[in-house]
Design a protein around this motif. Sequence first.
Motif, mmCIF file in Angstrom:
data_model
loop_
_atom_site.group_PDB
_atom_site.id
_atom_site.type_symbol
_atom_site.label_atom_id
_atom_site.label_comp_id
_atom_site.label_asym_id
_atom_site.label_seq_id
_atom_site.Cartn_x
_atom_site.Cartn_y
_atom_site.Cartn_z
ATOM 1 N N THR A 152 102.541 -25.598 -27.971
ATOM 2 C CA THR A 152 102.752 -27.045 -27.848
ATOM 3 C C THR A 152 103.029 -27.405 -26.392
ATOM 4 O O THR A 152 103.915 -26.818 -25.766
ATOM 5 N N PHE A 153 102.284 -28.370 -25.870
ATOM 6 C CA PHE A 153 102.466 -28.802 -24.486
ATOM 7 C C PHE A 153 103.677 -29.735 -24.387
ATOM 8 O O PHE A 153 103.780 -30.717 -25.116
ATOM 9 N N LEU A 154 104.561 -29.395 -23.467
ATOM 10 C CA LEU A 154 105.839 -30.088 -23.342
ATOM 11 C C LEU A 154 105.677 -31.573 -23.069
ATOM 12 O O LEU A 154 106.363 -32.401 -23.681
ATOM 13 N N TRP A 155 104.779 -31.928 -22.164
ATOM 14 C CA TRP A 155 104.716 -33.313 -21.691
ATOM 15 C C TRP A 155 103.604 -34.142 -22.335
ATOM 16 O O TRP A 155 103.659 -35.376 -22.295
ATOM 17 N N PHE A 156 102.623 -33.515 -22.933
ATOM 18 C CA PHE A 156 101.464 -34.264 -23.444
ATOM 19 C C PHE A 156 101.412 -34.367 -24.962
ATOM 20 O O PHE A 156 100.940 -35.373 -25.492
ATOM 21 N N ASP A 157 101.865 -33.338 -25.683
ATOM 22 C CA ASP A 157 101.746 -33.346 -27.147
ATOM 23 C C ASP A 157 102.817 -34.222 -27.787
ATOM 24 O O ASP A 157 103.903 -34.432 -27.244
ATOM 25 N N ASN A 158 102.514 -34.690 -28.982
ATOM 26 C CA ASN A 158 103.397 -35.605 -29.712
ATOM 27 C C ASN A 158 104.369 -34.807 -30.595
ATOM 28 O O ASN A 158 104.322 -34.867 -31.812
ATOM 29 N N TRP A 159 105.281 -34.086 -29.962
ATOM 30 C CA TRP A 159 106.237 -33.257 -30.697
ATOM 31 C C TRP A 159 107.648 -33.830 -30.685
ATOM 32 O O TRP A 159 108.462 -33.533 -31.546
ATOM 33 N N HIS A 160 107.932 -34.655 -29.693
ATOM 34 C CA HIS A 160 109.280 -35.193 -29.502
ATOM 35 C C HIS A 160 109.459 -36.475 -30.311
ATOM 36 O O HIS A 160 108.510 -37.236 -30.491
ATOM 37 N N PRO A 161 110.662 -36.757 -30.826
ATOM 38 C CA PRO A 161 110.893 -38.003 -31.571
ATOM 39 C C PRO A 161 110.535 -39.266 -30.797
ATOM 40 O O PRO A 161 110.231 -40.301 -31.405
ATOM 41 N N LEU A 193 86.206 -25.303 -22.202
ATOM 42 C CA LEU A 193 86.401 -26.712 -21.863
ATOM 43 C C LEU A 193 87.867 -27.042 -21.579
ATOM 44 O O LEU A 193 88.168 -27.746 -20.611
ATOM 45 N N LEU A 194 88.765 -26.546 -22.390
ATOM 46 C CA LEU A 194 90.185 -26.827 -22.168
ATOM 47 C C LEU A 194 90.814 -25.887 -21.148
ATOM 48 O O LEU A 194 91.578 -26.325 -20.283
ATOM 49 N N LYS A 195 90.509 -24.599 -21.234
ATOM 50 C CA LYS A 195 91.007 -23.604 -20.265
ATOM 51 C C LYS A 195 92.526 -23.689 -20.079
ATOM 52 O O LYS A 195 93.039 -23.873 -18.976
ATOM 53 N N ASN A 196 93.237 -23.581 -21.197
ATOM 54 C CA ASN A 196 94.708 -23.598 -21.211
ATOM 55 C C ASN A 196 95.312 -24.923 -20.749
ATOM 56 O O ASN A 196 96.482 -24.977 -20.357
ATOM 57 N N ARG A 197 94.519 -25.965 -20.803
ATOM 58 C CA ARG A 197 95.032 -27.306 -20.488
ATOM 59 C C ARG A 197 95.173 -28.103 -21.778
ATOM 60 O O ARG A 197 94.511 -27.836 -22.770
ATOM 61 N N SER A 198 96.040 -29.101 -21.731
ATOM 62 C CA SER A 198 96.229 -29.944 -22.905
ATOM 63 C C SER A 198 94.972 -30.777 -23.179
ATOM 64 O O SER A 198 94.356 -31.329 -22.264
ATOM 65 N N PHE A 199 94.620 -30.875 -24.444
ATOM 66 C CA PHE A 199 93.493 -31.716 -24.857
ATOM 67 C C PHE A 199 93.694 -33.165 -24.411
ATOM 68 O O PHE A 199 92.736 -33.873 -24.084
ATOM 69 N N TRP A 200 94.952 -33.618 -24.370
ATOM 70 C CA TRP A 200 95.254 -35.007 -24.040
ATOM 71 C C TRP A 200 95.187 -35.285 -22.542
ATOM 72 O O TRP A 200 95.223 -36.443 -22.126
ATOM 73 N N SER A 201 95.098 -34.229 -21.716
ATOM 74 C CA SER A 201 95.135 -34.425 -20.263
ATOM 75 C C SER A 201 93.810 -34.145 -19.561
ATOM 76 O O SER A 201 93.643 -34.535 -18.402
ATOM 77 N N VAL A 202 92.872 -33.460 -20.212
ATOM 78 C CA VAL A 202 91.628 -33.106 -19.521
ATOM 79 C C VAL A 202 90.818 -34.369 -19.222
ATOM 80 O O VAL A 202 90.813 -35.315 -19.999
ATOM 81 N N LYS A 203 90.146 -34.352 -18.085
ATOM 82 C CA LYS A 203 89.336 -35.487 -17.677
ATOM 83 C C LYS A 203 87.917 -35.363 -18.225
ATOM 84 O O LYS A 203 87.433 -34.265 -18.486
ATOM 85 N N ILE A 204 87.278 -36.504 -18.397
ATOM 86 C CA ILE A 204 85.887 -36.523 -18.847
ATOM 87 C C ILE A 204 84.987 -36.290 -17.640
ATOM 88 O O ILE A 204 84.989 -37.089 -16.695
#
Length: 234
Positions: free
Chosen positions: A53-62, A10-21
């Motif tokens: 960790t995905f650079l642009w989608f995951d909540n890692w940055h302050p 389902l994700l196929k190396n894509r961010s969970f926060w970016s995949v479309k329904i």
Amino acid sequence: MWCQWVKSYLLKNRSFWSVKILSDPSWVWRKILGLRNDLIHHIGYKVGNGQNTFLWFDNWHPLGPLKERFGDRVINDAGSLAQAKVASIIDDRTWRWPVCQTWELDEIKANVQGNLTNIEDKAIWLASSDGCFSIQSAWNLWRTQHPKVQWSKLLWFKHHIPRISTIVWMAIHNRLNTLNRLAIFGVRDNSRKGIEWALPTSVIKFGNFLQVDGGSVVCELSVVSSIIGCVSVV
């Protein structure tokens, strides 16, 4: 096993926060994706080597998820891929940011904190003090909290009987399907005799922690007997 299947198919190396329904997802997957807006700010990431960790989608940055804060343009300005990992800007445990040409990239770079390591990245549940997910912490996060009532220990204690506690809880809130309540909805059954019982403050006292406001309802005798003497029949 299910998580590994989701990552592979389902994700196929894509961010969970970016995949479309998709148009025909399973009910469970559709519901999970529908909760993303509620979850994204409660799941953080502690960056180690940046591989997971995905650079642009995951909540890692302050500043939070970078795409959510700055939009798609910042990805193009950085000359990066949308699905890039944080590892793409790390070289030998040192940050290697692209040349900053916009104020957005300058702000992202200026707010990066923490020392990099070679250990794996770690997801953190921000709603708990230890960073570990629990059903209790999730429930407390979403539920509407009210002040604790004085009589809570009467109903919910270590060796309580769930059926009895539920009946007393409903009685205190005047929610039992007693004859007078059924009459409100036009339901009348004259074949059963009801008795009236009350919960006056002067009668219902257990130790020093319970006082129930007075009030009376009409209740069937079988229900009253189930409340183990916690009522005063009048």
